[in-house]
Structure formats: structure tokens, C-alpha cells
Scaffold this motif. Structure first.
Motif, PDB file in Angstrom:
ATOM      1  N   GLN A 360      -9.583 -68.399 -18.410  1.00 39.71           N
ATOM      2  CA  GLN A 360      -9.341 -66.957 -18.380  1.00 39.71           C
ATOM      3  C   GLN A 360      -8.774 -66.489 -17.045  1.00 39.71           C
ATOM      4  OE1 GLN A 360     -12.948 -64.661 -19.067  1.00 39.71           O
ATOM      5  NE2 GLN A 360     -11.852 -63.372 -20.534  1.00 39.71           N
ATOM      6  N   ILE A 361      -9.236 -67.081 -15.955  1.00 41.65           N
ATOM      7  CA  ILE A 361      -8.833 -66.601 -14.636  1.00 41.65           C
ATOM      8  C   ILE A 361      -7.584 -67.287 -14.106  1.00 41.65           C
ATOM      9  CG2 ILE A 361     -11.233 -66.064 -14.081  1.00 41.65           C
ATOM     10  CD1 ILE A 361     -11.237 -68.511 -12.214  1.00 41.65           C
ATOM     11  N   ASN A 362      -7.096 -68.269 -14.852  1.00 35.96           N
ATOM     12  CA  ASN A 362      -5.961 -69.022 -14.338  1.00 35.96           C
ATOM     13  C   ASN A 362      -4.706 -68.160 -14.241  1.00 35.96           C
ATOM     14  OD1 ASN A 362      -4.675 -71.481 -13.490  1.00 35.96           O
ATOM     15  ND2 ASN A 362      -3.627 -71.486 -15.467  1.00 35.96           N
ATOM     16  N   ILE A 363      -3.955 -68.388 -13.192  1.00 42.45           N
ATOM     17  CA  ILE A 363      -2.678 -67.710 -12.999  1.00 42.45           C
ATOM     18  C   ILE A 363      -1.597 -68.525 -13.709  1.00 42.45           C
ATOM     19  CG2 ILE A 363      -0.974 -66.992 -11.273  1.00 42.45           C
ATOM     20  CD1 ILE A 363      -3.296 -66.704  -9.294  1.00 42.45           C
ATOM     21  N   PRO A 364      -0.788 -67.916 -14.543  1.00 39.51           N
ATOM     22  CA  PRO A 364       0.261 -68.655 -15.252  1.00 39.51           C
ATOM     23  C   PRO A 364       1.120 -69.481 -14.308  1.00 39.51           C
ATOM     24  CG  PRO A 364       0.096 -66.426 -16.108  1.00 39.51           C
ATOM     25  CD  PRO A 364      -0.802 -66.488 -14.903  1.00 39.51           C
ATOM     26  N   GLY A 365       1.390 -70.708 -14.723  1.00 41.72           N
ATOM     27  CA  GLY A 365       2.192 -71.607 -13.909  1.00 41.72           C
ATOM     28  C   GLY A 365       1.382 -72.489 -12.974  1.00 41.72           C
ATOM     29  N   ARG A 366       0.080 -72.223 -12.888  1.00 44.51           N
ATOM     30  CA  ARG A 366      -0.764 -73.069 -12.047  1.00 44.51           C
ATOM     31  C   ARG A 366      -1.709 -73.907 -12.902  1.00 44.51           C
ATOM     32  NH1 ARG A 366      -2.313 -69.333  -6.744  1.00 44.51           N
ATOM     33  NH2 ARG A 366      -0.151 -68.858  -6.165  1.00 44.51           N
ATOM     34  N   ARG A 367      -2.290 -74.932 -12.299  1.00 44.38           N
ATOM     35  CA  ARG A 367      -3.089 -75.891 -13.066  1.00 44.38           C
ATOM     36  C   ARG A 367      -4.577 -75.580 -12.995  1.00 44.38           C
ATOM     37  NH1 ARG A 367      -2.352 -81.935 -12.040  1.00 44.38           N
ATOM     38  NH2 ARG A 367      -3.284 -81.348 -10.049  1.00 44.38           N
ATOM     39  N   THR A 368      -5.265 -75.941 -14.074  1.00 44.09           N
ATOM     40  CA  THR A 368      -6.726 -75.872 -14.114  1.00 44.09           C
ATOM     41  C   THR A 368      -7.265 -77.278 -14.284  1.00 44.09           C
ATOM     42  OG1 THR A 368      -6.582 -75.430 -16.496  1.00 44.09           O
ATOM     43  CG2 THR A 368      -6.853 -73.543 -15.040  1.00 44.09           C
ATOM     44  N   ILE A 369      -8.294 -77.600 -13.517  1.00 47.00           N
ATOM     45  CA  ILE A 369      -8.905 -78.931 -13.559  1.00 47.00           C
ATOM     46  C   ILE A 369     -10.394 -78.758 -13.789  1.00 47.00           C
ATOM     47  CG2 ILE A 369      -9.326 -81.076 -12.302  1.00 47.00           C
ATOM     48  CD1 ILE A 369      -6.833 -80.427 -10.617  1.00 47.00           C
ATOM     49  N   ALA A 370     -10.925 -79.418 -14.830  1.00 47.64           N
ATOM     50  CA  ALA A 370     -12.359 -79.373 -15.113  1.00 47.64           C
ATOM     51  C   ALA A 370     -12.962 -80.738 -14.821  1.00 47.64           C
ATOM     52  CB  ALA A 370     -12.595 -79.000 -16.576  1.00 47.64           C
ATOM     53  N   VAL A 371     -13.901 -80.754 -13.887  1.00 47.59           N
ATOM     54  CA  VAL A 371     -14.625 -81.980 -13.529  1.00 47.59           C
ATOM     55  C   VAL A 371     -16.019 -81.852 -14.139  1.00 47.59           C
ATOM     56  CG1 VAL A 371     -15.342 -83.480 -11.643  1.00 47.59           C
ATOM     57  CG2 VAL A 371     -13.337 -82.015 -11.365  1.00 47.59           C
ATOM     58  N   LEU A 372     -16.292 -82.591 -15.185  1.00 42.64           N
ATOM     59  CA  LEU A 372     -17.492 -82.381 -15.980  1.00 42.64           C
ATOM     60  C   LEU A 372     -18.385 -83.611 -16.004  1.00 42.64           C
ATOM     61  CD1 LEU A 372     -15.920 -80.571 -19.081  1.00 42.64           C
ATOM     62  CD2 LEU A 372     -16.666 -79.587 -16.903  1.00 42.64           C
ATOM     63  N   GLY A 373     -19.697 -83.361 -15.914  1.00 41.96           N
ATOM     64  CA  GLY A 373     -20.688 -84.421 -16.023  1.00 41.96           C
ATOM     65  C   GLY A 373     -21.633 -84.159 -17.177  1.00 41.96           C
ATOM     66  N   GLU A 374     -22.686 -84.925 -17.226  1.00 42.14           N
ATOM     67  CA  GLU A 374     -23.614 -84.894 -18.351  1.00 42.14           C
ATOM     68  C   GLU A 374     -24.313 -83.548 -18.505  1.00 42.14           C
ATOM     69  OE1 GLU A 374     -27.678 -87.181 -19.894  1.00 42.14           O
ATOM     70  OE2 GLU A 374     -27.061 -87.306 -17.792  1.00 42.14           O
ATOM     71  N   MET A 375     -24.526 -83.140 -19.754  1.00 43.99           N
ATOM     72  CA  MET A 375     -25.469 -82.092 -20.097  1.00 43.99           C
ATOM     73  C   MET A 375     -26.749 -82.792 -20.540  1.00 43.99           C
ATOM     74  SD  MET A 375     -23.042 -79.529 -22.345  1.00 43.99           S
ATOM     75  CE  MET A 375     -22.580 -80.818 -23.503  1.00 43.99           C
ATOM     76  N   SER A 376     -27.810 -82.677 -19.765  1.00 41.61           N
ATOM     77  CA  SER A 376     -29.032 -83.437 -20.039  1.00 41.61           C
ATOM     78  C   SER A 376     -29.967 -82.676 -20.963  1.00 41.61           C
ATOM     79  CB  SER A 376     -29.747 -83.768 -18.727  1.00 41.61           C
ATOM     80  OG  SER A 376     -30.137 -82.581 -18.058  1.00 41.61           O
ATOM     81  N   GLU A 377     -30.997 -83.375 -21.422  1.00 41.28           N
ATOM     82  CA  GLU A 377     -32.107 -82.801 -22.196  1.00 41.28           C
ATOM     83  C   GLU A 377     -31.677 -82.229 -23.538  1.00 41.28           C
ATOM     84  OE1 GLU A 377     -33.957 -80.017 -19.560  1.00 41.28           O
ATOM     85  OE2 GLU A 377     -34.618 -81.557 -18.155  1.00 41.28           O
ATOM     86  N   LEU A 378     -30.650 -82.847 -24.149  1.00 39.90           N
ATOM     87  CA  LEU A 378     -30.193 -82.386 -25.467  1.00 39.90           C
ATOM     88  C   LEU A 378     -30.718 -83.256 -26.602  1.00 39.90           C
ATOM     89  CD1 LEU A 378     -26.472 -81.432 -24.709  1.00 39.90           C
ATOM     90  CD2 LEU A 378     -28.415 -79.907 -25.031  1.00 39.90           C
ATOM     91  N   GLY A 379     -31.378 -84.351 -26.286  1.00 41.98           N
ATOM     92  CA  GLY A 379     -31.946 -85.201 -27.323  1.00 41.98           C
ATOM     93  C   GLY A 379     -30.888 -85.724 -28.271  1.00 41.98           C
ATOM     94  N   GLU A 380     -31.180 -85.686 -29.575  1.00 37.61           N
ATOM     95  CA  GLU A 380     -30.272 -86.237 -30.571  1.00 37.61           C
ATOM     96  C   GLU A 380     -28.985 -85.429 -30.716  1.00 37.61           C
ATOM     97  OE1 GLU A 380     -32.329 -84.042 -34.445  1.00 37.61           O
ATOM     98  OE2 GLU A 380     -32.597 -86.192 -34.122  1.00 37.61           O
ATOM     99  N   LEU A 381     -28.937 -84.235 -30.105  1.00 42.77           N
ATOM    100  CA  LEU A 381     -27.733 -83.409 -30.163  1.00 42.77           C
ATOM    101  C   LEU A 381     -26.720 -83.766 -29.077  1.00 42.77           C
ATOM    102  CD1 LEU A 381     -29.452 -79.940 -30.678  1.00 42.77           C
ATOM    103  CD2 LEU A 381     -28.355 -81.336 -32.432  1.00 42.77           C
ATOM    104  N   ALA A 382     -27.086 -84.676 -28.174  1.00 39.50           N
ATOM    105  CA  ALA A 382     -26.261 -84.932 -26.996  1.00 39.50           C
ATOM    106  C   ALA A 382     -24.850 -85.377 -27.347  1.00 39.50           C
ATOM    107  CB  ALA A 382     -26.940 -85.971 -26.101  1.00 39.50           C
ATOM    108  N   GLY A 383     -24.717 -86.361 -28.239  1.00 36.89           N
ATOM    109  CA  GLY A 383     -23.393 -86.869 -28.563  1.00 36.89           C
ATOM    110  C   GLY A 383     -22.490 -85.813 -29.146  1.00 36.89           C
ATOM    111  N   GLU A 384     -22.977 -85.100 -30.141  1.00 32.36           N
ATOM    112  CA  GLU A 384     -22.203 -84.066 -30.804  1.00 32.36           C
ATOM    113  C   GLU A 384     -21.787 -82.963 -29.830  1.00 32.36           C
ATOM    114  OE1 GLU A 384     -23.084 -80.537 -34.085  1.00 32.36           O
ATOM    115  OE2 GLU A 384     -24.310 -82.360 -34.078  1.00 32.36           O
ATOM    116  N   GLU A 385     -22.696 -82.551 -28.948  1.00 35.02           N
ATOM    117  CA  GLU A 385     -22.384 -81.455 -28.034  1.00 35.02           C
ATOM    118  C   GLU A 385     -21.413 -81.879 -26.937  1.00 35.02           C
ATOM    119  OE1 GLU A 385     -23.019 -78.358 -28.536  1.00 35.02           O
ATOM    120  OE2 GLU A 385     -24.131 -78.832 -30.361  1.00 35.02           O
TER     121      GLU A 385
END
Length: 470
Positions: A360-385
Motif C-alpha cells: 500500500q505504501i509503495n511508491i510506483p516505480g520502486r521495489r518492495t522486498i519482504a523478508v519473512l520468517g516462521e509464524m510459530s505456534e500454529l500447530g497443524e495449521l502451520a503448513g497451510e498458513e
């Protein structure tokens, strides 16, 4: 803490007072701060020797004494020249002492207690409420995320006789935990923000999560107020389980505290605040992310209930620049590079909100980079989420995804399986590898989001990137 004698403390925690080797008596008084970490103790402190999963607080009692602790609350008598209260369970004793102190302060003055729970947004909302209430009276609120059976009572023990407001953050990973905290400090105002999948693995599913969060309002009295999110059906349904007066907040309801004309940018979010009274004001809210508007509405609702005027509410909301360290914290700046460090915690809801903010906040013509790690404590929902988050990054047209750690690898797999992407996702094993990759590939004007659960440790990667691009 309020002033108490050692005998009063011993009675409050159902413990046995030992004074051998100490120059104190049962009638000696203390108003020292209470700590469970010996490194925090200062002269006059009370140190609670709490057994832990990895180590035992009793091992650090000598260090606490060396730093000036004058009273120990312990589960066994220690060979130390200091007053000690021996109790069956140190954590229970900590809660009992907090209960006693809160009751004493409430009985002696005009203390009002606000409690906040929800799957996301507790700490931000607590900080916003504190910012407002501090303008009208002495306020105590949790430090960081002090919201469990140890952190919450430590906050309550910071009360003094002059405290007018206590803002308690109440988290839980299972049934009964919020109810236990409620018994320590029965709130006048109970807030439920949202019910999502955070900790769903520990709770045993979303329905169990709903039951646990409902504990916030079930014991409220008719004279109390329950502040509920009208936009979340699970939270709205809690109205049937409380005797308290209901105050709603949300962006889509027809009553209560609302936000209209919401516009998000890299500088924050502007919106029009409408209180339950009907009063309206424009707000320039500098906390990054449109999703934080809901937290601002909850804080405004609590403040209005407690008699704070709209001008003070708006002024306080506009004064807050960052929700908390590692929560949508904006860093960087060199060569126009922006680093958003939001890696203190992560759930499917908060991960979705952060990615949407990045897009949403990105300025047109510039890049967005998402560096993402684990979401913990999701149990059996972890893979799907994790799959769902990876696909969301593609659909939001995030320029580059970097997935860190094997526990989060399914995000990477789900994105590379999308035909619309070709090489925009990378997987690395560690935060160090992620830093090296970003150091070499980030371009001027890029916006980099770092997001993961606390256990993944990416908040330190965010700090490191912020410093590198400062």
C-alpha cells in the motif's frame, strides 16, 4: 510499589518470613520494585526467585542480593544474609502479591483499570491508551509485552497510592489464563481487539481461542464496560456473554467509535475519528499500517469511557510515532532505502496486514522486498498458513520475497509454484545469509519489510539492516 511491611507481604503471599542474618524486622517497611531478573534489581528491591524452564531463579538470588535486594521471595530458604519469605510456589506468590496491592490501591483512591486482550495488537493498543491517559493522571502500563502470569503481576506491582490508571495487557496460550489475570486486577474496562490464529496451535483451534478471549468480559459487572470490535464476528459475539455495558469500535459498524476517510501512506494513516458521543476530529496517525487504526479506535473508546475529551485523545494519538520497538518500526534512510522492522511477532493476520501495508505504501516505480520468517505456534495449521502468506506476496505483487529458515520454507515453495513469478523468491537458511543477500541486492529507493515470529529472531536482522542503511 506501595509501602508495605514485611509481615504484610508474607501474609499476602501465604509465606513464612525468615529474618536470620538480616537487620530488618517484621515491621520493617519496603516500597521497592519487584523483579524476577536479578539484573534488574537495585538497592531496596524485592527479588522473586522464579523457577524457569531452562534455569532456576534461586541460582541468581546471590547476585540480586549483591545488587541491593533487601527481600527475597523463594521456594526454599537460602543461606544468604537477607530477609526471605518462603512460599510453596513463587509464581503464585507473585500473583497473590499483585492482587493484594491492586486491592489496596483501589480501596484507597480512584484507581481505574483497563485490560486489553486479543490475538493481535495488544501491545500497540496498550501503548496508545497509556499515551492518552498519561495526559489526565498518573498511569501505570505494562512494559514491552508483560502480559502473562509473570509479566502482568509485575506491572500491577508498579502501582503507587497516587496511580489513577492501570493499563494491563493480558495474553494467553490456553484456557483459564486470562481469567486468572482478571482475578488479580478486576478491570473496570475490558477490551477485546480481535480473535485470530495467533497461538491457535497452543489453544487447540480457533473456537478454543474464542473461549479463552471471552474470559476478558464474562466476569465484568453491570457497572463495567466491555469494548468490543464490531468488525470481528467472533469478538462481537462476546456481547452475549457479559453483563457489562457494551461500547463498539470499528470501521464498518453504525455505532460506537468509528473511523472514516481512512488513507494510508508511508507517513502513517489519516482518518476521521468519531467517538460514541458523535464528536468528530481528523487524525494524522503516524504509526505505520492501516491495521493500527483499529488499535487507535479501541484506545479512543477506552479514553472516552474514562472521561477523556476528544482533543486530548487526538493529540495523544498523533504524538505516538512507533507502536513499539520491532513493531512496524521504520529504520534506514540512506539512498532512500526504508527498512520496516516488524519482527517481534507474527500470526497469519498480522503477516497479512504487514504485507498489505508494504504494498500500500509503495511508491510506483520502486521495489518492495519482504523478508519473512516462521509464524510459530500454529500447530497443524502451520503448513497451510505459510502457503497462504507466500501466495499473498505474489498476489500483492511484492517485488522480492526472501524466506528465512526451514520452518518457513513453505512460503518459498508456494511462491515459486505460482507461474506469475520467476525468480522473485529466494530461500536462505539463516538471518546472516539474508543480510548478505540484502546487503548486495537492495537498491536505492527500496522498501524492505522484515516480519516473523519472535522465536525466528529476525527482529535482530531488521535492526542490523536498519543500521547498515542508516
Amino acid at each position: 510499589m506501595i509501602t508495605l511491611t514485611l509481615e504484610q507481604i508474607a501474609l499476602a503471599v501465604n509465606g513464612t518470613l525468615h529474618l536470620q542474618g538480616s537487620d530488618l524486622t517484621a515491621d520493617s517497611v519496603t516500597d521497592g520494585m519487584v523483579h524476577t531478573d536479578s539484573r534488574d534489581t537495585v538497592p531496596g528491591s524485592i527479588f522473586v526467585a522464579k523457577p524457569g524452564e531452562v534455569t532456576d531463579g534461586h541460582l541468581f538470588a546471590p547476585a540480586a542480593v549483591d545488587r541491593g535486594a533487601t527481600l527475597l521471595i523463594v521456594e526454599r530458604h537460602l543461606d544468604l544474609p537477607v530477609a526471605q519469605i518462603v512460599v510453596p510456589d513463587a509464581v503464585t506468590a507473585l500473583g497473590d502479591l499483585a492482587t493484594f496491592v491492586v486491592a489496596r490501591v483501589r480501596a484507597a483512591g480512584n484507581l481505574k483499570i483497563v485490560a486489553v486482550t486479543g490475538s493481535n495488537g495488544k501491545t500497540t493498543t496498550k501503548n496508545l491508551i497509556r499515551a492518552v491517559l498519561e495526559r489526565v493522571g498518573p498511569t501505570v502500563a505494562a512494559r514491552a509485552s508483560f502480559n502473562n502470569e509473570v509479566g502482568a503481576p509485575l506491572t500491577m506491582l508498579e502501582l503507587t497510592q497516587d496511580t489513577r490508571f492501570l493499563v494491563a495487557e493480558m495474553g494467553a496460550s490456553g484456557r483459564g489464563e486470562i481469567a486468572r489475570l482478571i482475578r488479580m486486577a478486576r478491570p473496570d474496562v475490558g477490551i477485546v481487539l480481535k480473535v485470530g490464529l495467533a497461538h491457535a496451535g497452543e489453544f487447540g483451534g480457533i473456537e478454543a481461542t474464542v473461549l479463552a478471549k471471552t474470559e476478558m468480559v464474562t466476569d465484568l459487572l453491570e457497572t463495567d464496560v466491555a469494548i468490543l470490535n464490531t468488525d470481528d464476528p467472533r469478538v462481537a459475539g462476546m456481547a452475549a456473554h457479559t453483563a457489562a455495558r457494551i461500547v463498539w469500535f470499528g470501521q464498518y459498524g453504525d455505532e460506537g467509535v468509528r473511523a472514516t476517510e481512512v488513507h494510508a501512506s508511508a507517513r502513517g494513516t489519516t482518518f476521521t475519528l468519531q467517538l460514541a458521543s458523535g464528536e468528530k476530529r481528523p487524525v494524522a496517525f503516524r504509526v505505520l499500517g492501516e491495521h493500527h487504526v483499529m488499535n487507535a479506535l479501541a484506545a479512543a473508546a477506552a479514553a472516552e469511557v474514562l472521561g477523556v475529551g476528544i482533543d486530548d485523545i487526538v493529540s495523544a494519538l498523533e504524538s505516538v510515532q512507533t507502536a513499539e520497538r520491532w513493531r512496524m518500526q521504520v529504520l534506514g534512510g540512506r539512498d532512500g532505502v526504508t527498512v520496516i522492522n516488524d519482527a517481534y511477532n507474527a500470526s497469519p493476520d498480522s503477516m497479512t496486514a504487514a504485507l498489505k501495508t508494504l504494498a500500500q505504501i509503495n511508491i510506483p516505480g520502486r521495489r518492495t522486498i519482504a523478508v519473512l520468517g516462521e509464524m510459530s505456534e500454529l500447530g497443524e495449521l502451520a503448513g497451510e498458513e505459510h502457503d497462504r502468506v507466500g501466495l499473498l506476496a505474489v498476489r500483492l505483487n511484492i517485488s522480492q520475497l526472501i524466506v528465512v529458515g526451514r520452518a518457513a520454507r513453505r512460503m518459498h515453495i508456494s511462491t515459486i509454484n505460482e507461474g506469475s513469478w520467476d525468480g522473485e523468491s529466494a530461500f536462505v537458511e539463516s538471518a546472516d545469509e539474508a543480510f548478505e543477500l540484502l546487503r548486495d541486492t537492495v537498491q536505492p529507493g527500496d522498501t524492505v519489510l522484515v516480519k516473523s515470529s519472535n522465536s525466528a529472531g529476525l527482529r535482530f536482522l531488521g535492526d542490523r539492516l536498519g543500521e547498515w542503511f542508516s
